[in-house]
Design a protein around this motif. Structure first.
Motif, PDB file in Angstrom:
ATOM      1  N   GLN A  33      -2.335  -1.259  -3.532  1.00  0.00           N
ATOM      2  CA  GLN A  33      -3.441  -0.394  -3.131  1.00  0.00           C
ATOM      3  C   GLN A  33      -2.917   1.023  -2.956  1.00  0.00           C
ATOM      4  N   ASN A  71      -3.982   4.650  -1.375  1.00  0.00           N
ATOM      5  CA  ASN A  71      -4.901   5.322  -0.456  1.00  0.00           C
ATOM      6  C   ASN A  71      -4.807   6.821  -0.688  1.00  0.00           C
ATOM      7  N   LYS A 108      -9.733   4.448  -2.130  1.00  0.00           N
ATOM      8  CA  LYS A 108      -8.891   3.250  -2.191  1.00  0.00           C
ATOM      9  C   LYS A 108      -8.913   2.745  -3.625  1.00  0.00           C
ATOM     10  N   THR A 115       0.823  -1.211   0.000  1.00  0.00           N
ATOM     11  CA  THR A 115       0.000   0.000   0.000  1.00  0.00           C
ATOM     12  C   THR A 115       0.853   1.255   0.000  1.00  0.00           C
TER      13      THR A 115
END
Length: 176
Positions: free
Chosen positions: A170, A172, A148, A85
């Motif tokens: 991912q 954010n 997201k 992420t």
């Protein structure tokens, strides 16, 4: 005193052997005993994350059954927050890089974000063969509205139905 060609070659050999020894020692100390050949990197702004594929069949095409398991694993990892992420702001640039042997097979990358005119899916890299970097795109064009965004990188021949490897990242979205 001048050095002859033989002495220069000997010094060069010592430097090469020393560098190889240090490189091997670092790899062993890091727990790596073999080269990692299948990696993808996402770059967001000035930071990067390198990951192994979530879905991999030892270099063979991923069968349809394994593809379904891969999608299920990715959904679960996304839900649990265990995907690699990175935080992103709209002014960042996002790019994808792959290992040279992945580039030799061919690859592409996309997000589940973007404008509705693009069907909610944005290409970060159209099918490329031999190219290891996607180039960087403006984040505000590839993010989805939920905050997201899932990035998918796929290795494989564009004419084949089955990929060889799949990576997920991912993003954010953060406020500027």
């Amino acid at each position: 005193m001048s050095l002859n060609t033989r002495a220069i070659a000997a010094i060069g050999a010592v430097v090469v052997v020393g560098a190889a020894t240090v490189g091997t020692s670092v790899a062993i100390a890091a727990g790596q005993t073999e080269h990692i050949s299948h990696r993808a990197t996402i770059t967001v702004g000035n930071s990067s994350i390198v990951a192994d594929p979530l879905c991999w069949n030892n270099g063979s095409p991923i069968t349809e059954d394994l593809q379904q398991k891969c999608q299920d694993d990715a959904t679960e990892a996304l839900k649990n927050g265990t995907l690699p992420t990175s935080d992103v702001v709209a002014s960042d640039r996002v790019g994808i890089g792959v290992s040279p042997n992945v580039a030799d097979s061919g690859w592409w990358a996309f997000t589940n974000g973007g404008s509705s005119s693009q069907g909610g899916r944005t290409s970060l890299a159209s099918y490329a063969k031999g190219q290891t970097w996607s180039g960087a795109q403006q984040a505000n064009k590839v993010l989805n509205a939920s905050g997201k965004t899932l990035v998918t990188v796929v290795e494989g021949d564009k004419n084949s139905d089955n990929p060889i490897a799949v990576w997920y990242f991912q993003l954010n979205t953060q406020d500027n």
